[in-house]
Design an enzyme around this catalytic site. Structure first.
Site, PDB file in Angstrom:
ATOM      1  N   GLY A 190      41.512  35.125  36.756  1.00  0.00           N
ATOM      2  CA  GLY A 190      40.851  34.766  35.481  1.00  0.00           C
ATOM      3  C   GLY A 190      39.663  35.526  34.934  1.00  0.00           C
ATOM      4  N   ASP A 214      40.833  48.650  40.547  1.00  0.00           N
ATOM      5  CA  ASP A 214      40.715  48.655  41.873  1.00  0.00           C
ATOM      6  C   ASP A 214      41.903  49.294  42.481  1.00  0.00           C
ATOM      7  OD1 ASP A 214      38.771  46.221  42.012  1.00  0.00           O
ATOM      8  OD2 ASP A 214      40.390  45.661  40.562  1.00  0.00           O
ATOM      9  N   HIS A 222      42.965  43.058  31.672  1.00  0.00           N
ATOM     10  CA  HIS A 222      44.236  42.254  32.165  1.00  0.00           C
ATOM     11  C   HIS A 222      45.345  42.027  30.939  1.00  0.00           C
ATOM     12  CE1 HIS A 222      40.775  40.097  34.469  1.00  0.00           C
ATOM     13  NE2 HIS A 222      41.478  40.254  35.410  1.00  0.00           N
ATOM     14  N   GLU A 269      40.168  42.822  28.208  1.00  0.00           N
ATOM     15  CA  GLU A 269      41.262  43.707  27.923  1.00  0.00           C
ATOM     16  C   GLU A 269      41.905  44.309  28.758  1.00  0.00           C
ATOM     17  OE1 GLU A 269      40.055  46.229  24.499  1.00  0.00           O
ATOM     18  OE2 GLU A 269      38.669  44.642  24.034  1.00  0.00           O
TER      19      GLU A 269
HETATM   20  O1  PAF Z   1      42.329  42.203  41.280  1.00  0.00           O
HETATM   21  C1  PAF Z   1      42.196  40.977  41.370  1.00  0.00           C
HETATM   22  O2  PAF Z   1      41.902  40.281  40.564  1.00  0.00           O
HETATM   23  C2  PAF Z   1      42.664  40.060  42.708  1.00  0.00           C
HETATM   24  O3  PAF Z   1      42.082  40.907  43.699  1.00  0.00           O
HETATM   25  C3  PAF Z   1      44.171  39.628  42.809  1.00  0.00           C
HETATM   26  C4  PAF Z   1      45.028  41.015  42.890  1.00  0.00           C
HETATM   27  C5  PAF Z   1      44.337  38.796  41.516  1.00  0.00           C
HETATM   28  C6  PAF Z   1      44.253  38.819  44.197  1.00  0.00           C
HETATM   29  O4  PAF Z   1      43.474  37.741  44.034  1.00  0.00           O
END
Ligand code: PAF
Length: 281
Positions: free
Chosen positions: A30, A151, A36, A34
């Protein structure tokens, strides 16, 4: 847009979809930005249906304060997603729905990928990420799942998870989306003061200079330079800077022409942890 809160309802809905059509998954915690939405847009171009999960996963936080402070903006997240497509399936389970018995992660052997960088500083973090991602992949059974390269270590660990558990899904890594000043988009950026958020452009500009130096200077020389850069900045505290092989994530010893490297950095700005990385070759 369909918002679903339980696993049972989600399975019921997914089973009603035409199985010959493809399904993409974008897992999130959540506080969408941008970074996401770029994943969701990519997923929509490659799949007939796209599911977005929004779940702040407690087992990947090694610090209760960080978990408590993690931004929760569900209504704004829904509005953002609705704007992209009315076809999305949004899964927002409760903690009890995901962890009905015990809020604890599984333990994985990620072949050392989890022992460096983020893993070295955040105990059990990747076991927690693996636990929730495996659960979502088994529940939703997507054809493709989308993760941001911000990440990057997480992305490589999820690729390893899928290989170890033999999950039939294609993992797609997507480019880092940046704010106008170069700061990598992150839900944590909202917690920075306006001035610090501007100053944090330093993180990406340092990575860009490290990239320029790569090839002419040694890894040690570049690392020493980065350490010095941050020592001169009172508002930033460097946690690590590493140049590593993108496949094994092991720190570089001597440059080998056939290998690909990235520089990775974690920095505290006013107690807020920011990470970033850059491809070097
Ligand atoms: O990257 C993230 O936001 C989180 O680590 C994920 C992949 C949604 C797992 O909770």
């Amino acid at each position: 847009m369909l918002v679903i809160k339980t696993k049972k309802e989600l399975r019921f809905h997914l089973e009603s979809l035409n199985t010959r059509q493809s399904l993409g998954l974008v897992p999130t915690m959540g506080a969408l930005h941008e970074g996401h939405t770029s994943l969701v847009e990519k997923a929509l171009t490659e799949n007939d249906y796209v599911a977005v999960s929004i779940f702040v996963n407690p087992t990947q936080f090694n610090n209760n304060e960080d978990l408590a402070k993690y931004p929760k903006t569900l209504e704004a997240d829904f509005a953002l997603l609705k704007n992209i497509s009315s076809k999305l399936i949004v899964f927002t389970p409760s903690v009890a729905e995901i962890y009905p018995e015990r809020i604890a992660p599984k333990t994985y052997d990620f072949h050392g990928l989890d022992k460096v960088m983020e893993g070295a500083y955040r105990d059990d973090h990747f076991n927690g990420v693996g636990t929730i991602v495996e659960m979502l992949l088994r529940l939703i059974e997507p054809d493709r799942a989308y993760f941001g390269e911000k990440d990057f270590q997480q992305l490589q660990i999820i690729r390893k998870l899928v290989e170890l558990e033999q999950l039939p899904v294609e993992i797609k890594g997507c480019p880092i989306v940046r704010e106008a000043n170069g700061l990598a988009m992150s839900s944590r950026n909202e917690r920075l003061s306006k001035d610090l958020r501007m100053e944090a452009s330093l993180i990406y500009s340092t990575l860009q200079t490290a990239k320029k130096k790569f090839g002419t200077k040694s890894a040690k020389n570049i690392t020493d330079w980065v350490v010095q850069e941050f020592q001169d900045q009172p508002n930033f505290e460097l946690e690590y800077f590493e140049i590593s092989d993108v496949e094994t994530l092991t720190p570089i010893q001597k440059i080998q022409q056939h290998l690909k490297y990235r520089a990775f950095v974690a920095v505290y700005a006013d107690g807020i942890r920011l990470i970033d990385n850059i491809a070097l070759n």
